[in-house]
Design an enzyme around this catalytic site. Structure first.
Site, PDB file in Angstrom:
ATOM      1  N   ASP A  39      17.726  21.810  28.164  1.00 10.99           N
ATOM      2  CA  ASP A  39      17.574  22.588  26.919  1.00 10.99           C
ATOM      3  C   ASP A  39      18.885  23.299  26.587  1.00 10.99           C
ATOM      4  O   ASP A  39      19.303  23.351  25.428  1.00 10.99           O
ATOM      5  CB  ASP A  39      16.445  23.618  27.032  1.00 10.99           C
ATOM      6  CG  ASP A  39      15.088  23.026  26.674  1.00 10.99           C
ATOM      7  OD1 ASP A  39      14.911  21.816  26.892  1.00 10.99           O
ATOM      8  OD2 ASP A  39      14.214  23.768  26.178  1.00 10.99           O
ATOM      9  N   ASP A  55      23.731  26.517  39.478  1.00  7.38           N
ATOM     10  CA  ASP A  55      24.189  27.669  38.679  1.00  7.38           C
ATOM     11  C   ASP A  55      25.591  27.445  38.131  1.00  7.38           C
ATOM     12  O   ASP A  55      25.863  27.714  36.957  1.00  7.38           O
ATOM     13  CB  ASP A  55      24.085  28.979  39.483  1.00  7.38           C
ATOM     14  CG  ASP A  55      24.514  28.857  40.926  1.00  7.38           C
ATOM     15  OD1 ASP A  55      24.817  27.729  41.376  1.00  7.38           O
ATOM     16  OD2 ASP A  55      24.555  29.893  41.616  1.00  7.38           O
ATOM     17  N   ASP A 101      14.847  20.637  33.589  1.00 12.35           N
ATOM     18  CA  ASP A 101      14.173  21.176  32.400  1.00 12.35           C
ATOM     19  C   ASP A 101      15.059  22.251  31.760  1.00 12.35           C
ATOM     20  O   ASP A 101      15.323  22.235  30.556  1.00 12.35           O
ATOM     21  CB  ASP A 101      12.820  21.764  32.817  1.00 12.35           C
ATOM     22  CG  ASP A 101      11.925  22.062  31.623  1.00 12.35           C
ATOM     23  OD1 ASP A 101      12.299  21.684  30.493  1.00 12.35           O
ATOM     24  OD2 ASP A 101      10.863  22.679  31.830  1.00 12.35           O
ATOM     25  N   TYR A 108       7.461  21.677  39.770  1.00 12.67           N
ATOM     26  CA  TYR A 108       6.444  21.312  38.762  1.00 12.67           C
ATOM     27  C   TYR A 108       5.302  20.486  39.334  1.00 12.67           C
ATOM     28  O   TYR A 108       4.447  20.024  38.600  1.00 12.67           O
ATOM     29  CB  TYR A 108       7.087  20.582  37.590  1.00 12.67           C
ATOM     30  CG  TYR A 108       7.884  21.488  36.674  1.00 12.67           C
ATOM     31  CD1 TYR A 108       8.018  22.842  36.942  1.00 12.67           C
ATOM     32  CD2 TYR A 108       8.489  20.999  35.527  1.00 12.67           C
ATOM     33  CE1 TYR A 108       8.751  23.670  36.112  1.00 12.67           C
ATOM     34  CE2 TYR A 108       9.219  21.826  34.686  1.00 12.67           C
ATOM     35  CZ  TYR A 108       9.353  23.159  34.989  1.00 12.67           C
ATOM     36  OH  TYR A 108      10.070  23.976  34.153  1.00 12.67           O
ATOM     37  N   LYS A 127      20.785  23.135  44.710  1.00 11.07           N
ATOM     38  CA  LYS A 127      21.040  24.465  45.258  1.00 11.07           C
ATOM     39  C   LYS A 127      20.851  24.405  46.774  1.00 11.07           C
ATOM     40  O   LYS A 127      20.072  25.177  47.368  1.00 11.07           O
ATOM     41  CB  LYS A 127      20.070  25.466  44.594  1.00 11.07           C
ATOM     42  CG  LYS A 127      20.414  26.933  44.811  1.00 11.07           C
ATOM     43  CD  LYS A 127      21.665  27.390  44.077  1.00 11.07           C
ATOM     44  CE  LYS A 127      21.963  28.836  44.433  1.00 11.07           C
ATOM     45  NZ  LYS A 127      23.232  29.310  43.884  1.00 11.07           N
TER      46      LYS A 127
HETATM   47 MG    MG Z   1      11.343  21.915  28.428  1.00 11.51          MG
END
Ligand code: MG
Ligand code: NAI
Length: 334
Positions: free
Chosen positions: A231, A203, A227, A119, A170
Site C-alpha cells: 500500500d 523497516d 500488505d 494472517y 525481520k
Molecule cells: Mg491491504
C-alpha cells in the site's frame, strides 16, 4: 474461449468492474463472463457473504476478476484466496506518464506470500486482557513463494529488467520464523545463478521504497509485511486508484484492484477504473494473451498521459468515459 468468473462485489466494484469488462470486450478475444455474487449486499440478503455457487463458479473458471467487498471483505476475498490456493499475491509498482509519482523510473513488483504468516488468523485470549496471535512460516510455503519470485525475475530479465530478487524480513527479531524465511530464500536463490539475490530488514525496506525505489526489480516478503509495504508502494506511484494485483496459484488466478469498496465515492461513477483495468492486464498475461495485454496497457498509458481521467487524477471524465477512451484505443479507433 476464456471462461472468466466476474465478481463485482460492493460499492465501486459495481462501477470499476463493468468499466473494465468494456475494455476486455474491446480486445475482441472470445470471453465467456460468468457473473457471481459476493460481499455485503448478498450477505444482507442471504446471510452468506461468499455463497456456495460463487465458490463453484470461481473453481470452474479459468480466472476470476474481482472488484471489492465492503465490511465482509475478510470473509470473501481472504477466503477465496485460500480456497483457490493462490499463494502468490503479485503487486506491480510502476510509474505511468501523466500520473504524479515519486520518480518516473519506478518499475518493480512486490510478491507477497498469501497463505500464512500472521494472517493465518490464529488468535487467542489467553488471559483477561491478554491476547496473542500466532505467526506461521513453513518451509513449504517459503519454497514455493521464493521460486515464484525468482521465476518472475527471470521473466522480467528477458524483457530487459535487471534480474534481481530482494527479500524483506525481520530475522534479527523474529529469529525462528523469519530466520527460516531468510534461510530458505538463499537456498532457493542457489537454483537461479543468473538472478541476483539480496535481503533487507522490512523497516529499512519501507524507507528504501521511498528513497531509492528505482533500484528494485522483484521484492518478496511475508503476508502482513507485504500488505503494508505494497500500500505504501502504491502511494509512490499515484495511490490506490492505480494499484492492481494478481493472486496466483498452481491451478487458479484471481485478479483484483488493491483498493476496497470506497463507500465515500460509491454510486457517483467517479471511481478510477485504472487499478481494475491493470488487474485485467495481469489476467490477460496469465491467460497467455500477451498481445492483448500490451495493447490494453499501452492504451491506458496513453489515456493517462493525455489526462483523460477521473477526478482523482485531475481529469473530468466519469468511470465509464475513461474506460471507453481506453477501449477505443484498444479497438484501434483512436
Ligand atoms: Mg491491504
Ligand atoms: P478503500 O480502498 O475502499 O478507500 C480508501 C480511499 O481511497 C477512499 O478515500 C476512496 O475513495 C479512495 N479510493 C479507493 N479506490 C479508489 C478508486 N478506484 N478511485 C478513486 N478513489 C479511490 O479503503 P477503505 O476506505 O479502508 O475501506 C472501505 C471498505 O472496503 C471497507 O468496508 C473495507 O473492509 C473494504 N475493503 C475491501 C477490500 C477488498 O475487497 N479487497 C480491500 C480493502 C478494503
Amino acid at each position: 474461449m476464456h471462461k472468466i468468473c466476474v465478481i463485482e462485489g460492493d460499492g465501486i466494484g459495481k462501477e470499476v468492474v463493468p468499466a473494465t469488462i468494456q475494455v476486455l470486450e474491446a480486445t475482441g478475444l472470445p470471453f465467456e463472463f460468468v457473473y457471481a455474487e459476493a460481499g455485503d449486499e448478498v450477505y444482507k440478503r442471504t446471510g452468506k457473504a461468499l455463497p456456495e455457487e460463487t465458490i463453484e463458479t470461481a473453481l470452474d473458471c479459468e480466472a476470476v476478476l474481482f472488484g471489492a467487498a465492503g465490511e465482509t471483505a475478510a470473509d470473501v476475498i481472504v477466503k477465496l484466496r485460500q480456497i483457490l490456493d493462490t499463494y502468490a499475491n503479485v503487486r506491480p509498482v510502476k510509474a505511468y506518464k501523466g500520473v504524479k509519482c515519486l520518480r518516473p523510473d519506478i518499475d518493480y513488483v512486490i510478491v507477497r506470500e498469501n497463505t500464512e504468516g500472521l494472517y493465518k488468523g490464529i488468535e487467542a485470549e489467553i488471559d483477561e486482557g491478554v491476547t496473542i496471535a500466532t505467526r506461521v512460516i513453513t518451509e513449504k510455503a517459503c519454497e514455493r513463494i521464493f521460486r515464484f519470485a525468482f521465476n518472475l525475475a527471470e521473466e522480467r530479465k528477458k524483457m530487459g529488467k535487471e534480474g534481481k530478487v530482494t527479500c524483506a524480513h525481520k530475522a534479527n527479531v523474529l529469529k525462528l520464523t523469519d530466520g527460516l524465511f531468510k534461510k530458505i530464500f538463499y537456498k532457493v536463490a542457489e537454483e537461479y545463478n543468473d538472478i541476483k539475490a539480496e535481503d533487507y530488514y522490512i523497516d529499512a525496506m519501507n524507507m528504501y521504497i521511498i528513497t531509492k525505489p528505482q533500484v528494485f526489480d522483484v521484492v518478496v516478503t511475508s503476508n502482513l509485511f507485504g500488505d503494508i509495504l505494497s500500500d505504501g508502494a502504491a502511494g509512490t506511484v499515484g495511490g490506490l486508484g492505480l494499484a492492481p494485483s494478481a493472486n496466483i496459484g498452481d491451478e487458479h488466478g484471481l485478479f483484483e484492484p488493491v483498493h476496497g469498496s470506497a463507500p465515500d465515492i460509491a454510486g457517483k461513477k467517479i471511481a478510477n477504473p485504472t487499478a481494475t483495468i491493470l488487474s485485467a492486464v495481469l489476467m490477460l498475461r496469465y491467460l497467455g494473451e500477451y498481445e492483448a495485454a500490451d495493447k490494453v496497457e499501452n492504451a491506458l498509458e496513453e489515456v493517462l498521459s493525455l489526462g483523460l481521467t477521473t477526478p482523482d487524477l485531475g481529469g473530468n471524465l466519469n468511470t465509464f468515459e475513461m474506460a471507453e477512451e481506453v477501449a477505443k484505443r484498444v479497438r484501434g479507433e483512436k
